[in-house]
Design a protein around this motif. Structure first.
Motif, PDB file in Angstrom:
ATOM      1  N   GLY A  64     -26.377  14.724  -0.714  1.00  0.00           N
ATOM      2  CA  GLY A  64     -27.507  15.070  -1.581  1.00  0.00           C
ATOM      3  C   GLY A  64     -28.303  13.824  -1.884  1.00  0.00           C
ATOM      4  N   GLU A  65     -29.299  13.980  -2.719  1.00  0.00           N
ATOM      5  CA  GLU A  65     -30.219  12.883  -3.086  1.00  0.00           C
ATOM      6  C   GLU A  65     -29.443  11.603  -3.402  1.00  0.00           C
ATOM      7  OE1 GLU A  65     -33.793  11.017  -4.045  1.00  0.00           O
ATOM      8  OE2 GLU A  65     -33.677  13.121  -3.417  1.00  0.00           O
ATOM      9  N   ASN A  66     -28.537  11.721  -4.352  1.00  0.00           N
ATOM     10  CA  ASN A  66     -27.829  10.526  -4.804  1.00  0.00           C
ATOM     11  C   ASN A  66     -26.330  10.785  -4.886  1.00  0.00           C
ATOM     12  OD1 ASN A  66     -27.936   7.920  -5.485  1.00  0.00           O
ATOM     13  ND2 ASN A  66     -28.598   8.223  -7.599  1.00  0.00           N
ATOM     14  N   SER A  67     -25.873  11.723  -4.084  1.00  0.00           N
ATOM     15  CA  SER A  67     -24.445  12.037  -4.169  1.00  0.00           C
ATOM     16  C   SER A  67     -23.804  12.003  -2.784  1.00  0.00           C
ATOM     17  CB  SER A  67     -24.234  13.378  -4.865  1.00  0.00           C
ATOM     18  OG  SER A  67     -24.774  14.410  -4.105  1.00  0.00           O
ATOM     19  N   TYR A  68     -22.540  11.683  -2.800  1.00  0.00           N
ATOM     20  CA  TYR A  68     -21.806  11.400  -1.578  1.00  0.00           C
ATOM     21  C   TYR A  68     -20.423  12.024  -1.637  1.00  0.00           C
ATOM     22  CZ  TYR A  68     -25.465   7.941  -0.975  1.00  0.00           C
ATOM     23  OH  TYR A  68     -26.689   7.339  -0.840  1.00  0.00           O
ATOM     24  N   ASP A  69     -19.881  12.283  -0.455  1.00  0.00           N
ATOM     25  CA  ASP A  69     -18.477  12.667  -0.328  1.00  0.00           C
ATOM     26  C   ASP A  69     -17.766  11.509   0.344  1.00  0.00           C
ATOM     27  OD1 ASP A  69     -17.931  15.430  -1.193  1.00  0.00           O
ATOM     28  OD2 ASP A  69     -19.508  15.922   0.248  1.00  0.00           O
ATOM     29  N   VAL A  70     -16.594  11.172  -0.158  1.00  0.00           N
ATOM     30  CA  VAL A  70     -15.810  10.116   0.472  1.00  0.00           C
ATOM     31  C   VAL A  70     -14.445  10.694   0.836  1.00  0.00           C
ATOM     32  CG1 VAL A  70     -14.536   7.991   0.046  1.00  0.00           C
ATOM     33  CG2 VAL A  70     -16.936   8.111  -0.568  1.00  0.00           C
ATOM     34  N   TYR A  71     -14.074  10.528   2.100  1.00  0.00           N
ATOM     35  CA  TYR A  71     -12.765  10.993   2.566  1.00  0.00           C
ATOM     36  C   TYR A  71     -11.861   9.783   2.757  1.00  0.00           C
ATOM     37  CZ  TYR A  71     -15.112  15.364   3.092  1.00  0.00           C
ATOM     38  OH  TYR A  71     -15.813  16.513   2.798  1.00  0.00           O
ATOM     39  N   VAL A  72     -10.679   9.839   2.166  1.00  0.00           N
ATOM     40  CA  VAL A  72      -9.757   8.708   2.239  1.00  0.00           C
ATOM     41  C   VAL A  72      -8.381   9.212   2.686  1.00  0.00           C
ATOM     42  CG1 VAL A  72      -8.616   6.853   0.954  1.00  0.00           C
ATOM     43  CG2 VAL A  72     -10.943   7.511   0.344  1.00  0.00           C
ATOM     44  N   VAL A  73      -7.805   8.518   3.665  1.00  0.00           N
ATOM     45  CA  VAL A  73      -6.438   8.817   4.074  1.00  0.00           C
ATOM     46  C   VAL A  73      -5.548   7.658   3.639  1.00  0.00           C
ATOM     47  CG1 VAL A  73      -4.873   9.214   6.018  1.00  0.00           C
ATOM     48  CG2 VAL A  73      -7.189  10.179   6.063  1.00  0.00           C
ATOM     49  N   ALA A  74      -4.469   7.976   2.933  1.00  0.00           N
ATOM     50  CA  ALA A  74      -3.491   6.963   2.560  1.00  0.00           C
ATOM     51  C   ALA A  74      -2.315   7.077   3.515  1.00  0.00           C
ATOM     52  CB  ALA A  74      -3.034   7.195   1.121  1.00  0.00           C
ATOM     53  N   ARG A  75      -1.915   5.956   4.080  1.00  0.00           N
ATOM     54  CA  ARG A  75      -0.723   5.966   4.928  1.00  0.00           C
ATOM     55  C   ARG A  75      -0.013   4.632   4.760  1.00  0.00           C
ATOM     56  NH1 ARG A  75      -2.002   7.863  10.102  1.00  0.00           N
ATOM     57  NH2 ARG A  75      -4.135   8.395   9.650  1.00  0.00           N
ATOM     58  N   GLN A  76       1.247   4.558   5.188  1.00  0.00           N
ATOM     59  CA  GLN A  76       2.009   3.315   5.068  1.00  0.00           C
ATOM     60  C   GLN A  76       1.374   2.235   5.923  1.00  0.00           C
ATOM     61  OE1 GLN A  76       5.738   5.124   6.164  1.00  0.00           O
ATOM     62  NE2 GLN A  76       6.588   4.753   4.152  1.00  0.00           N
ATOM     63  N   PHE A  77       0.763   1.171   5.423  1.00  0.00           N
ATOM     64  CA  PHE A  77       0.572   0.835   4.035  1.00  0.00           C
ATOM     65  C   PHE A  77      -0.881   0.465   3.820  1.00  0.00           C
ATOM     66  CE2 PHE A  77       5.027   0.069   4.989  1.00  0.00           C
ATOM     67  CZ  PHE A  77       5.622   0.829   4.005  1.00  0.00           C
ATOM     68  N   VAL A  78      -1.755   1.391   4.195  1.00  0.00           N
ATOM     69  CA  VAL A  78      -3.199   1.147   4.116  1.00  0.00           C
ATOM     70  C   VAL A  78      -3.953   2.370   3.581  1.00  0.00           C
ATOM     71  CG1 VAL A  78      -3.302  -0.522   6.014  1.00  0.00           C
ATOM     72  CG2 VAL A  78      -3.516   1.895   6.513  1.00  0.00           C
ATOM     73  N   PHE A  79      -5.149   2.086   3.087  1.00  0.00           N
ATOM     74  CA  PHE A  79      -6.105   3.146   2.780  1.00  0.00           C
ATOM     75  C   PHE A  79      -7.171   3.092   3.869  1.00  0.00           C
ATOM     76  CE2 PHE A  79      -4.612   1.990  -1.520  1.00  0.00           C
ATOM     77  CZ  PHE A  79      -4.158   3.219  -1.925  1.00  0.00           C
ATOM     78  N   GLU A  80      -7.541   4.260   4.390  1.00  0.00           N
ATOM     79  CA  GLU A  80      -8.609   4.319   5.395  1.00  0.00           C
ATOM     80  C   GLU A  80      -9.740   5.185   4.861  1.00  0.00           C
ATOM     81  OE1 GLU A  80      -5.438   4.865   9.065  1.00  0.00           O
ATOM     82  OE2 GLU A  80      -7.301   6.023   9.036  1.00  0.00           O
ATOM     83  N   PRO A  81     -10.917   4.639   4.601  1.00  0.00           N
ATOM     84  CA  PRO A  81     -11.233   3.207   4.611  1.00  0.00           C
ATOM     85  C   PRO A  81     -10.782   2.561   3.310  1.00  0.00           C
ATOM     86  CG  PRO A  81     -13.177   4.478   4.034  1.00  0.00           C
ATOM     87  CD  PRO A  81     -12.074   5.483   4.259  1.00  0.00           C
ATOM     88  N   GLY A  82     -10.870   1.260   3.245  1.00  0.00           N
ATOM     89  CA  GLY A  82     -10.515   0.548   2.016  1.00  0.00           C
ATOM     90  C   GLY A  82      -9.734  -0.712   2.292  1.00  0.00           C
ATOM     91  N   THR A  83      -8.744  -0.613   3.197  1.00  0.00           N
ATOM     92  CA  THR A  83      -7.886  -1.781   3.415  1.00  0.00           C
ATOM     93  C   THR A  83      -8.457  -2.725   4.482  1.00  0.00           C
ATOM     94  OG1 THR A  83      -5.943  -0.584   2.677  1.00  0.00           O
ATOM     95  CG2 THR A  83      -5.556  -2.555   3.982  1.00  0.00           C
ATOM     96  N   THR A  84      -8.635  -2.231   5.717  1.00  0.00           N
ATOM     97  CA  THR A  84      -9.178  -3.125   6.745  1.00  0.00           C
ATOM     98  C   THR A  84     -10.691  -3.304   6.569  1.00  0.00           C
ATOM     99  OG1 THR A  84      -9.119  -1.211   8.197  1.00  0.00           O
ATOM    100  CG2 THR A  84      -7.450  -2.880   8.554  1.00  0.00           C
ATOM    101  N   GLU A  85     -11.346  -2.259   6.094  1.00  0.00           N
ATOM    102  CA  GLU A  85     -12.789  -2.260   5.824  1.00  0.00           C
ATOM    103  C   GLU A  85     -12.941  -1.850   4.376  1.00  0.00           C
ATOM    104  OE1 GLU A  85     -16.160  -1.330   7.507  1.00  0.00           O
ATOM    105  OE2 GLU A  85     -15.467  -3.040   8.665  1.00  0.00           O
ATOM    106  N   MET A 152       0.019  -2.565  -0.447  1.00  0.00           N
ATOM    107  CA  MET A 152      -0.903  -1.465  -0.152  1.00  0.00           C
ATOM    108  C   MET A 152      -2.058  -1.475  -1.148  1.00  0.00           C
ATOM    109  SD  MET A 152      -0.086   2.476   0.632  1.00  0.00           S
ATOM    110  CE  MET A 152      -1.384   3.690   0.817  1.00  0.00           C
ATOM    111  N   GLU A 153      -3.175  -2.024  -0.702  1.00  0.00           N
ATOM    112  CA  GLU A 153      -4.341  -2.103  -1.573  1.00  0.00           C
ATOM    113  C   GLU A 153      -5.612  -2.024  -0.744  1.00  0.00           C
ATOM    114  OE1 GLU A 153      -3.867  -5.878  -3.512  1.00  0.00           O
ATOM    115  OE2 GLU A 153      -4.456  -6.957  -1.711  1.00  0.00           O
ATOM    116  N   GLY A 154      -6.714  -1.904  -1.422  1.00  0.00           N
ATOM    117  CA  GLY A 154      -7.998  -1.831  -0.743  1.00  0.00           C
ATOM    118  C   GLY A 154      -9.106  -2.242  -1.688  1.00  0.00           C
ATOM    119  N   LYS A 155     -10.335  -2.041  -1.245  1.00  0.00           N
ATOM    120  CA  LYS A 155     -11.467  -2.492  -2.044  1.00  0.00           C
ATOM    121  C   LYS A 155     -12.620  -1.507  -1.941  1.00  0.00           C
ATOM    122  CE  LYS A 155     -13.673  -6.460  -0.989  1.00  0.00           C
ATOM    123  NZ  LYS A 155     -13.860  -7.928  -0.847  1.00  0.00           N
ATOM    124  N   ILE A 156     -13.265  -1.262  -3.084  1.00  0.00           N
ATOM    125  CA  ILE A 156     -14.498  -0.478  -3.099  1.00  0.00           C
ATOM    126  C   ILE A 156     -15.625  -1.432  -3.458  1.00  0.00           C
ATOM    127  CG2 ILE A 156     -15.783   1.384  -4.215  1.00  0.00           C
ATOM    128  CD1 ILE A 156     -13.241   2.819  -4.727  1.00  0.00           C
TER     129      ILE A 156
END
Ligand SMILES: [Cu+2]
Length: 179
Positions: A64-85, A152-156
């Motif tokens: 939408g105009e200013n709204s988003y969907d974010v899909y995240v998969v958690a697995r041993q030991f990363v968040f996708e996206p979030g950990t490598t990217e 197991m961590e990541g960044k936004i």
């Protein structure tokens, strides 16, 4: 029957404490803008997550105009996206997260915000967060998930809108080139 003045005082104090404790629990549960995460996110098959239309290539999608969907998969030991990217979102946006796990139960917590859920294989946790100012948030797993749990961590990264737009366009172009 006569009740001693001190006894009345202690009774009154105990009552104040009980009402106070109930008050803090009620405020914590309902007053602080906290929503419980329920099952409205639906279910997925964790064994075929790679073929899932959204979780197969998880990330951000404008809805939408200013709204988003974010899909995240958690697995041993990363968040996708979030950990490598880092997971990138624009400032001032409304973001609906869809979080699931591929292997075991993980946690998904955005440090310093109310966003905190379990990531359960087969189950999608759905919740919405508003990101105001540009900045960075840590993301971490808060459910013990194995020997690498502590890493197991990541960044936004919350980016300025125009910066985000050019990054997003580039992502879209790359995605199309791959397909
Ligand atoms: Cu963990």
């Amino acid at each position: 029957m006569e009740i001693h003045a001190y006894e009345k005082l202690w009774l009154a104090l105990a009552l104040v404490l009980i009402v106070g404790f109930i008050g803090t629990i009620t405020y914590g549960a309902a007053g602080a803008g906290i929503d419980m995460i329920d099952d409205k996110g639906g279910t997925v098959d964790p064994a075929t997550l790679d073929q899932h239309p959204k979780f197969g290539d998880p990330g951000i999608e404008r809805n939408g105009e200013n709204s988003y969907d974010v899909y995240v998969v958690a697995r041993q030991f990363v968040f996708e996206p979030g950990t490598t990217e880092p997971l990138r979102v624009p400032a001032g946006s409304t973001v609906t997260f869809h979080v699931t796990a591929a292997d075991v139960i993980h946690g998904f917590e955005v440090v310093g915000t109310n966003a905190n859920t379990m990531a359960i294989p087969g189950q999608v946790a759905e919740f919405t967060v508003e990101f105001g100012e540009p900045g960075e948030y840590g993301m971490l797993c808060n459910e013990y998930c194995g020997s690498g749990h502590h890493v197991m961590e990541g960044k936004i990264v919350v980016m300025e809108q125009d910066e985000f737009d050019s990054w997003y366009e580039q992502q879209q172009a790359q995605g199309e080139a791959e397909n």
